[in-house]
Design an enzyme around this catalytic site. Sequence first.
Site, PDB file in Angstrom:
ATOM      1  NE  ARG A   1      -1.036  -5.622  -1.562  1.00 13.32           N
ATOM      2  CZ  ARG A   1      -2.384  -5.063  -1.633  1.00 13.32           C
ATOM      3  NH1 ARG A   1      -3.558  -5.812  -1.539  1.00 13.32           N
ATOM      4  NH2 ARG A   1      -2.509  -3.964  -2.278  1.00 13.32           N
TER       5      ARG A   1
ATOM      6  CG  HIS B   1      -2.411  -0.799   0.713  1.00 12.81           C
ATOM      7  ND1 HIS B   1      -2.235  -2.192   1.123  1.00 12.81           N
ATOM      8  CD2 HIS B   1      -3.388  -0.886   0.176  1.00 12.81           C
ATOM      9  CE1 HIS B   1      -3.198  -2.742   0.608  1.00 12.81           C
ATOM     10  NE2 HIS B   1      -3.945  -2.015   0.011  1.00 12.81           N
TER      11      HIS B   1
ATOM     12  NE  ARG C   1     -11.395  -1.069  -0.607  1.00 13.92           N
ATOM     13  CZ  ARG C   1      -9.887  -1.310  -0.788  1.00 13.92           C
ATOM     14  NH1 ARG C   1      -9.781  -2.495  -1.523  1.00 13.92           N
ATOM     15  NH2 ARG C   1      -8.845  -0.813  -0.319  1.00 13.92           N
TER      16      ARG C   1
ATOM     17  CG  ASN D   1      -3.490  -4.573  -6.093  1.00 13.77           C
ATOM     18  OD1 ASN D   1      -3.006  -4.588  -7.115  1.00 13.77           O
ATOM     19  ND2 ASN D   1      -3.776  -3.442  -5.641  1.00 13.77           N
ATOM     20  CG  ASP D   2      -5.646  -8.097  -1.241  1.00 16.83           C
ATOM     21  OD1 ASP D   2      -4.430  -8.323  -0.624  1.00 16.83           O
ATOM     22  OD2 ASP D   2      -6.188  -7.018  -1.033  1.00 16.83           O
TER      23      ASP D   2
ATOM     24  CB  CYS E   1     -10.299  -1.385  -8.542  1.00 17.53           C
ATOM     25  SG  CYS E   1     -10.626  -2.953  -7.407  1.00 17.53           S
TER      26      CYS E   1
ATOM     27  CD  GLU F   1      -9.862  -7.678  -1.929  1.00 17.25           C
ATOM     28  OE1 GLU F   1      -8.930  -6.947  -2.426  1.00 17.25           O
ATOM     29  OE2 GLU F   1     -10.619  -7.063  -1.287  1.00 17.25           O
TER      30      GLU F   1
ATOM     31  NE  ARG G   1      -6.328   0.835  -2.406  1.00 17.01           N
ATOM     32  CZ  ARG G   1      -6.055   0.705  -3.812  1.00 17.01           C
ATOM     33  NH1 ARG G   1      -5.772   2.100  -4.122  1.00 17.01           N
ATOM     34  NH2 ARG G   1      -5.506  -0.446  -4.166  1.00 17.01           N
TER      35      ARG G   1
END
Length: 586
Positions: free
Chosen positions: A489, A211, A354, A478-479, A526, A455, A318
């Site tokens: 990650r 992140h 989200r 990403n996840d 996303c 995810e 986010r």
Amino acid sequence: MTFSVHGLAVSRGIAIGRAVLVASSRADVAHYFIDASRTADEIQRLRVARDAVSEEITRVQRDLPKDAPHELSALLDVHLMLLQDEQLISGVKHWITDRLYNAEWALTTQYEIIARQFDDMEDEYLRERKADLEQVVERMLGYMKGVASPVLPAAPPPTGRAPRQQDLLLDDTMDVPLVLVAHDISPADMLQFKQSLFVGFATDVGGKTSHTAIVARSLDIPAVVGARSASQLIEQDDWVIIDGDAGVLIVDPSPIILAEYGFKQRQGELERQRLNRLINTPAVTLDDQKVELLANIEMPDDTAGAVSMGAQGVGLFRSEFLFMGRSKLPDEQEQYLAYRKAVEGMNGLPVTIRTVDIGSDKPIDKLAGRTQDGQLNPALGLRAIRWSLADPPMFLTQLRAILRAAAHGPVNLLVPMLAHGSEIRHTLSLLDFARAELDNKGITYGPVKLGAMIEIPAAALTLKLFLKYFDFLSIGTNDLIQYTLAIDRADESVAHLYDPCHPAVLRLIADTIAECNAQGKGVSVCGEMAGDTSMTRLLLGMGLRSFSMHPSQILAVKQQVLRADAGKLQRWAQEVLASEEPAALL
Ligand code: PEP
Ligand code: MG
């Protein structure tokens, strides 16, 4: 002597500047330039802090109980001595008067320099005095935080504009561009740098989709993470080139290297200007397929950047960034105002909010309540929707705030990290409950479209269940990559195995897109893959028509879309999906 350090390229472009080493624990210390007329006041602020800390230590020493160990008093003597240390005082004054750093920044900069000297000492006793110096500095910082400047005033640099690379020519003035070098920076601290003066940054740790890297990309400044020992090798004030395209740091570059990178920098600038011409061009493929390009944002103010890049909405807000780096969680009214600001900022375009994705590499402040201390494996622990469902009052507060913001424009509500049917049903029942609470109080709210993030592989393998309950799905690559391949990650030591093109990952993404398209439900990506231009053609070929990314990536992705023939890409994508080495075909 010139040397280079290799890491992971996370945010494009070239930055050239002097290194500012920031210890991770001090990333939240204020960094700003003061006006030249204020140097005496700033030095005075330090003096007051030093005297106050001295007095406090003297008082503690005086009041020590008679049976206190003798070493304690001796230690306090050391602290008093360090407070008067000439190297500390004169160094700090130098940073204030010659470079116009604010007092806190000057103090931590000088601390870093002296701390290194302690590290290099042979004598163990002397080496350990570094901890004493640190305590003394922390006390002064604490004192100044209590009585002086705010944590991060958005003060302009002395010239009234952000320092730029061209300032390199203004050798040795306070107006030189600065690059931030740290062992690690939390996403929350990274966010503070949004209003700051750094032209690039590098950290020792972190993966491409950690992140911290994601926030760096949203700042749109060149950045390299996972550069292992960069913060040890680079010294305060060294000239550093950050090559965010190649993931390389070049320290103390020779004039020839500088000229080469200066050239690259100008090329990058020209490319950006060229892309800017596409801002008002609709994103349509050669065979007339309309593609939606949305923005990922962290804070409500980011909508301005999204609109300026021609985003057709926000595909991912986010919201957890509203919860981080603070001592108390935001209440309903604060959240409502923040979401409403984002909605209004998009002028009628949809905003996908989200629900909080706290946990893993996005911890909240200890003071703000539950933290993850002691969790063995936070990425697999109480994160995102699990965190929300574990604290219904907190979750209901957020749901009410989002529903209320939806009265001001189109809002989509997106839920992260769902895997189980029971979690879906629990979430939906809390949403009904939040609506009922608002009804009972007669508070206005609006309709929301409901979306789930895909995810976790388990979610991607049970799409029918998700599509039964949700209006749309958003793929968090990403996840999805992290959990499919069992690769953290944020861990640079396994970053080489974090492979967006692994056949298993591509299969899960392709199936999700195909199932949504077959059922006429909305689907977007996303995760960082959506903004990666090397993946645009493949995602189009899989049938994706909605991409959500950092605003700074929108035009580059649009360029890919404009050059693509979706029909031809569909056939090619099947070949890629069937391949053992998909990356070789891209
Ligand atoms: C993702 O996982 O791809 C995603 C978009 O969510 P985050 O990066 O915030 O975990
Ligand atoms: Mg995610």
